[in-house]
Every structure is written in structure tokens, then in C-alpha cells.
Design a protein around this motif. Sequence first.
Motif, PDB file in Angstrom:
ATOM      1  N   ASP A 128      -7.403  -1.200  -4.505  1.00 55.67           N
ATOM      2  CA  ASP A 128      -7.157  -1.191  -3.074  1.00 55.67           C
ATOM      3  C   ASP A 128      -7.709  -2.481  -1.643  1.00 55.67           C
ATOM      4  O   ASP A 128      -8.253  -3.106  -2.879  1.00 55.67           O
ATOM      5  N   SER A 152     -10.924  -3.179  -0.446  1.00 57.69           N
ATOM      6  CA  SER A 152     -11.820  -4.383  -1.072  1.00 57.69           C
ATOM      7  C   SER A 152     -12.100  -4.989  -0.960  1.00 57.69           C
ATOM      8  O   SER A 152     -11.743  -5.795  -0.047  1.00 57.69           O
ATOM      9  N   PRO A 154       0.411  -1.155  -0.326  1.00 52.46           N
ATOM     10  CA  PRO A 154       0.376  -0.189   0.078  1.00 52.46           C
ATOM     11  C   PRO A 154       0.644   1.485   0.393  1.00 52.46           C
ATOM     12  O   PRO A 154       0.193   2.510  -0.242  1.00 52.46           O
ATOM     13  N   TYR A 210     -15.925  -2.940  -4.964  1.00 55.19           N
ATOM     14  CA  TYR A 210     -14.414  -2.721  -5.302  1.00 55.19           C
ATOM     15  C   TYR A 210     -14.600  -1.023  -6.170  1.00 55.19           C
ATOM     16  O   TYR A 210     -15.533  -0.667  -6.862  1.00 55.19           O
ATOM     17  N   PRO A 244      -2.288  -2.166  -5.836  1.00 59.90           N
ATOM     18  CA  PRO A 244      -2.724  -0.874  -4.783  1.00 59.90           C
ATOM     19  C   PRO A 244      -2.262   0.481  -5.740  1.00 59.90           C
ATOM     20  O   PRO A 244      -3.680   1.586  -5.660  1.00 59.90           O
TER      21      PRO A 244
END
Length: 159
Positions: A117, A120, A66, A125, A95
Motif C-alpha cells: 500500500d 505504508s 493505486p 506496513y 498496490p
Amino acid sequence: MTKPKWRSYEELAQHIIKELAAEFGLDDVEGKQTLPGASGTNWEIDAKGIRSGDSGVILIECRCYPNSRIKQEQMAAIAYRIGDIGAAGGITVSPLEPQEGARILAEHENITHMVLDPSSTPENYFVKFLNKAFAKVTETIAIGDFYELEIWKDGKRID
């Protein structure tokens, strides 16, 4: 026992790619497996897409980072794996968009990148790939004993 976060991300990506298979030119998507390479080594892959028409294989690799974009060297390793197993191309999932060098390499090596992401779910999503965006939102509503419905046609209320 809860699954590790990265494992859930792989399964989520596999599920969404399967839902959007036609957009990727795929007939089917299979889960994690090990495939032999021409080099004599075996490769564990996150998922495998089966391409429409010519039964070509598409390697699917997920990177749930992330705070870090896929780097050029990481994309090169994925490109090597694609070539070694004889796949027709690949799909990477993370991500964030890949770094510029990784993006250039991906285009050259027929690797599509999908932004997903990690928060999700299969029901909710938002994904981006190939200059397209897809969203799925699921809401639950309760219907009570009272409701009112108006039907309109051509700007006039129908009684």
C-alpha cells in the motif's frame, strides 16, 4: 523540497524488501542504478537484489498505480528487461495484484509480485507475496509514574 510520491514508494519498497531479504532468498538489496543490457542499451532499475549463494541478480521494479493493476504488456516489458540484463528473476511491487495475464507471465518468468500500500511507512506496513503476508506495526506508549504489573505462572498469580 519533498520527494515525488513515486520516488518515496520505490525507497519504501527497497527498505521493506531489504528487511524481508531472507524471505526472497536475498543477501542484500541495492538502490536505483543503471545496468547494461546484452542488447547494447542501458536500463535504469528501481532496485537490485543480490541472491543468496550464487550471487545472481534480481531486478526490482515498482509501479505505484493505486487505481490500475500491472497489465500483461507491462509485465512483458519487465520480463524483457530481466532477460536483457541477465538477471535471475525479478520482483514487482505495486498496490494491487497484477492482471491475470500479467500474473501468468510473472509466474512463467520467475517474477515475484509484492503488494504494498502506498500509504505504508518503514515503521508501519502490510505486504503480501508468495501466498505470505507480513505486517510491521510500531506503537509509541508513554509510561507514567504509576503502573501495576501482575505476574502469572501456570494459572496462578505470583506475588
